[in-house]
Design a protein around this motif. Structure first.
Motif, PDB file in Angstrom:
ATOM      1  N   PHE A 170       0.828  -1.200   0.089  1.00  0.00           N
ATOM      2  CA  PHE A 170      -0.078  -0.062  -0.031  1.00  0.00           C
ATOM      3  C   PHE A 170       0.896   1.333  -0.029  1.00  0.00           C
ATOM      4  N   GLY A 171       2.128   1.139   0.081  1.00  0.00           N
ATOM      5  CA  GLY A 171       2.889   2.321   0.226  1.00  0.00           C
ATOM      6  C   GLY A 171       2.739   3.115   1.248  1.00  0.00           C
ATOM      7  N   ASP A 172       2.414   4.345   1.256  1.00  0.00           N
ATOM      8  CA  ASP A 172       2.330   5.337   2.177  1.00  0.00           C
ATOM      9  C   ASP A 172       0.765   5.526   2.611  1.00  0.00           C
ATOM     10  N   ASP A 173      -0.247   4.374   1.958  1.00  0.00           N
ATOM     11  CA  ASP A 173      -1.639   4.636   2.388  1.00  0.00           C
ATOM     12  C   ASP A 173      -2.066   3.857   3.448  1.00  0.00           C
ATOM     13  N   ILE A 174      -1.855   4.474   4.645  1.00  0.00           N
ATOM     14  CA  ILE A 174      -1.779   3.835   6.139  1.00  0.00           C
ATOM     15  C   ILE A 174      -3.020   3.200   6.317  1.00  0.00           C
TER      16      ILE A 174
ATOM     17  N   ILE B   1      -5.681  -5.057   6.969  1.00  0.00           N
ATOM     18  CA  ILE B   1      -5.522  -6.058   8.112  1.00  0.00           C
ATOM     19  C   ILE B   1      -6.666  -6.559   8.609  1.00  0.00           C
ATOM     20  N   LYS B   2      -7.717  -5.614   8.754  1.00  0.00           N
ATOM     21  CA  LYS B   2      -8.893  -5.718   9.455  1.00  0.00           C
ATOM     22  C   LYS B   2      -9.630  -7.001   8.357  1.00  0.00           C
ATOM     23  N   ALA B   3      -9.547  -6.668   7.202  1.00  0.00           N
ATOM     24  CA  ALA B   3     -10.409  -7.726   6.278  1.00  0.00           C
ATOM     25  C   ALA B   3      -9.790  -9.121   6.226  1.00  0.00           C
ATOM     26  N   LEU B   4      -8.630  -9.043   6.311  1.00  0.00           N
ATOM     27  CA  LEU B   4      -7.612 -10.363   6.294  1.00  0.00           C
ATOM     28  C   LEU B   4      -8.014 -11.041   7.832  1.00  0.00           C
ATOM     29  N   THR B   5      -8.133 -10.083   8.699  1.00  0.00           N
ATOM     30  CA  THR B   5      -8.349 -10.828  10.239  1.00  0.00           C
ATOM     31  C   THR B   5      -9.837 -11.383  10.120  1.00  0.00           C
ATOM     32  N   ARG B   6     -10.602 -10.675   9.539  1.00  0.00           N
ATOM     33  CA  ARG B   6     -12.035 -11.338   9.436  1.00  0.00           C
ATOM     34  C   ARG B   6     -12.154 -12.606   8.509  1.00  0.00           C
ATOM     35  N   PHE B   7     -11.426 -12.741   7.642  1.00  0.00           N
ATOM     36  CA  PHE B   7     -11.183 -13.896   6.672  1.00  0.00           C
ATOM     37  C   PHE B   7     -10.727 -15.005   7.601  1.00  0.00           C
TER      38      PHE B   7
ATOM     39  N   PHE C  11      -2.989 -29.422  16.195  1.00  0.00           N
ATOM     40  CA  PHE C  11      -2.061 -28.335  15.940  1.00  0.00           C
ATOM     41  C   PHE C  11      -2.880 -27.156  14.784  1.00  0.00           C
ATOM     42  N   VAL C  12      -2.812 -26.124  14.928  1.00  0.00           N
ATOM     43  CA  VAL C  12      -3.447 -25.142  13.958  1.00  0.00           C
ATOM     44  C   VAL C  12      -2.284 -24.657  13.147  1.00  0.00           C
ATOM     45  N   ALA C  13      -2.116 -24.835  11.790  1.00  0.00           N
ATOM     46  CA  ALA C  13      -1.224 -24.611  10.863  1.00  0.00           C
ATOM     47  C   ALA C  13      -1.563 -23.459   9.957  1.00  0.00           C
ATOM     48  N   PHE C  14      -1.064 -22.223  10.390  1.00  0.00           N
ATOM     49  CA  PHE C  14      -1.246 -20.834   9.008  1.00  0.00           C
ATOM     50  C   PHE C  14      -0.051 -21.073   8.234  1.00  0.00           C
ATOM     51  N   GLU C  15      -0.237 -21.572   7.206  1.00  0.00           N
ATOM     52  CA  GLU C  15       0.860 -21.846   6.043  1.00  0.00           C
ATOM     53  C   GLU C  15       0.913 -20.913   4.856  1.00  0.00           C
ATOM     54  N   THR C  16       2.069 -20.662   4.547  1.00  0.00           N
ATOM     55  CA  THR C  16       2.503 -19.990   3.263  1.00  0.00           C
ATOM     56  C   THR C  16       1.807 -18.401   3.213  1.00  0.00           C
ATOM     57  N   ALA C  17       2.288 -17.934   4.249  1.00  0.00           N
ATOM     58  CA  ALA C  17       1.990 -16.584   4.284  1.00  0.00           C
ATOM     59  C   ALA C  17       2.905 -15.753   3.524  1.00  0.00           C
ATOM     60  N   PRO C  18       2.331 -14.878   2.359  1.00  0.00           N
ATOM     61  CA  PRO C  18       3.203 -14.074   1.700  1.00  0.00           C
ATOM     62  C   PRO C  18       3.102 -12.615   1.913  1.00  0.00           C
ATOM     63  N   LEU C  19       2.462 -12.316   2.973  1.00  0.00           N
ATOM     64  CA  LEU C  19       2.640 -10.794   3.161  1.00  0.00           C
ATOM     65  C   LEU C  19       2.795 -10.585   4.992  1.00  0.00           C
ATOM     66  N   VAL C  20       3.572  -9.534   5.003  1.00  0.00           N
ATOM     67  CA  VAL C  20       3.840  -9.083   6.621  1.00  0.00           C
ATOM     68  C   VAL C  20       2.210  -8.819   7.059  1.00  0.00           C
ATOM     69  N   ARG C  21       1.527  -7.915   6.667  1.00  0.00           N
ATOM     70  CA  ARG C  21       0.560  -7.399   7.066  1.00  0.00           C
ATOM     71  C   ARG C  21      -0.406  -8.716   7.369  1.00  0.00           C
ATOM     72  N   GLU C  22      -0.322  -9.942   6.561  1.00  0.00           N
ATOM     73  CA  GLU C  22      -1.472 -11.131   6.855  1.00  0.00           C
ATOM     74  C   GLU C  22      -0.983 -11.930   8.054  1.00  0.00           C
ATOM     75  N   VAL C  23       0.470 -12.060   8.241  1.00  0.00           N
ATOM     76  CA  VAL C  23       0.790 -12.280   9.493  1.00  0.00           C
ATOM     77  C   VAL C  23       0.277 -11.688  10.677  1.00  0.00           C
ATOM     78  N   GLU C  24       0.469 -10.344  10.610  1.00  0.00           N
ATOM     79  CA  GLU C  24      -0.338  -9.300  11.679  1.00  0.00           C
ATOM     80  C   GLU C  24      -1.893  -9.771  11.831  1.00  0.00           C
ATOM     81  N   ALA C  25      -2.538 -10.067  10.727  1.00  0.00           N
ATOM     82  CA  ALA C  25      -3.707 -10.309  10.652  1.00  0.00           C
ATOM     83  C   ALA C  25      -4.327 -11.681  11.401  1.00  0.00           C
ATOM     84  N   ILE C  26      -3.275 -12.704  10.802  1.00  0.00           N
ATOM     85  CA  ILE C  26      -3.690 -14.170  11.648  1.00  0.00           C
ATOM     86  C   ILE C  26      -3.279 -14.153  13.184  1.00  0.00           C
TER      87      ILE C  26
END
Length: 361
Positions: free
Chosen positions: A152-156, A163-169, A189-204
């Motif tokens: 998103f660059g500078d689009d905070i 992050i909110k949308a990915l958290t809901r997903f 175990f719960v396995a969150f796999e193949t995360a390709p984005l830092v913000r998706e890690v935060e959402a998880i």
């Protein structure tokens, strides 16, 4: 997870169903999850094949399973819910069948890991390796004609909405399993796999925090993918990629009361990149390896991003021997709990060879 335990897990379930059981599942909305509906008996046989090969962790056929992917395949939410839960029960049936046939193995010796792919795994074309997500999950959808970006660059505001949308997903999909006690009780175990984005890690991590008061705790892990040795996400559009150290820090840093996963690691990445990536992970561990390590590299010749296909393995391929050596070295550096196995293009034969290679002194 018990201390000082090294667990051998399974290999690539989807590619095994294709390569060994000859089921045409690639490039379908559900991929391996389709077999939950179409051929549950074959799915159970695939799990059994990995158990016979020595696996003691089974990942479920739910990597691409979500309401979005079932909807695109033409199924109702009711059918989707039933199918996703049934994947757990099929793995559990394989566990108990194996133990009936091998009386020296207890069901407690075999763990079931709920496999949860990233949001990109339910898109068409799939973006688990690319992280190019449509709004609000990302800046814009994948395009064949324009330059694609993860950032998103500078689009905070856009990043925060993502992050909110990915958290809901991730939270909505988790609730499919946690809301049914019989199903959830079978998950180890719960396995969150193949995360390709830092913000998706935060959402998880945010999704797990939101579920904290609702679910009985299970050990959980996050693994990231590094196609061609690089993390897909960039700091700015067209800019530098996040380093493996930065990805690991996103997984473990103390953000208020945000939960930290019990394990971190790397999956769906060519084995030749793993040693350097793991070194980068270790830079942020501060010598503290209380978390367990998860390593699930791809087999064969690796995945070619340009052709969207797997390369043929080289004749000199020593995948099992090299991964076994890597795991032993990691243990020597203080990773006392490790779960290791394969990802795409690793079948029961590869896992058997891996177990044998690891057992050799």
């Amino acid at each position: 997870m018990p201390k000082d335990v090294i667990l051998l897990s399974d290999g690539g379930l989807g590619t095994t169903l294709e390569d060994h059981f000859h089921l045409p599942i690639s490039h379908t909305p559900l991929w391996s999850a389709r077999i939950i509906l179409d051929a549950p008996g074959t799915l159970q046989q695939a799990h059994l094949a990995f158990l016979e090969a020595g696996s003691r962790v089974l990942l479920t056929a739910t990597y691409q399973a979500a309401f979005e992917s079932f909807d695109r395949a033409g199924y109702t939410r009711e059918i989707a819910t039933e199918a996703m839960r049934n994947a757990i029960h099929i793995a559990d049936q394989a566990r108990h069948q194996f133990c009936r046939e091998h009386l020296d193995v207890s069901p407690k010796d075999i763990r079931i890991a709920l496999s949860l792919g990233p949001f990109g795994a339910v898109l068409a074309p799939m973006q688990d390796f690319g992280g190019i997500y449509p709004p609000p999950y990302g800046p814009r959808a994948y395009s064949d004609s324009e330059e694609n970006t993860t950032s998103f660059g500078d689009d905070i505001e856009g990043k925060n909405n993502s992050i909110k949308a990915l958290t809901r997903f991730h939270e909505n999909r988790l609730r499919v399993f946690t809301s049914d006690k019989e199903t959830w009780d079978k998950v180890d175990f719960v396995a969150f796999e193949t995360a390709p984005l830092v913000r998706e890690v935060e959402a998880i991590r945010q999704a797990m925090d939101n579920m904290r008061e609702i679910i009985s705790p299970k050990p959980w892990w996050i693994t990231a993918t590094f196609p061609n040795g690089k993390f897909p996400d960039t700091r700015q559009p067209g800019g530098d990629h996040y380093t493996a150290s930065e990805v690991a820090m996103a997984m473990i840093r103390g953000d208020g009361n945000m939960p930290v996963p019990n394990g971190i690691g790397i999956n769906c990445t060519a084995l030749k990149y793993i040693p350097e990536l793991l070194e980068d992970f270790e830079l942020v561990m501060d010598g503290n390896k209380k978390l367990f390590l998860v390593l699930h590299p791809n087999g064969g010749g690796g995945f070619d991003l340009s052709t969207q296909a797997f390369r043929e393995p080289e004749e000199s391929d020593r995948w099992a021997e090299d991964l076994a050596s890597l795991v032993k070295e990691a243990k020597g550096r203080g990773w006392n709990e490790i779960i290791f196995g394969g990802c795409c293009k690793t079948g029961p034969g590869d896992i058997k060879a891996l177990g044998e290679a690891f057992s050799e002194e």
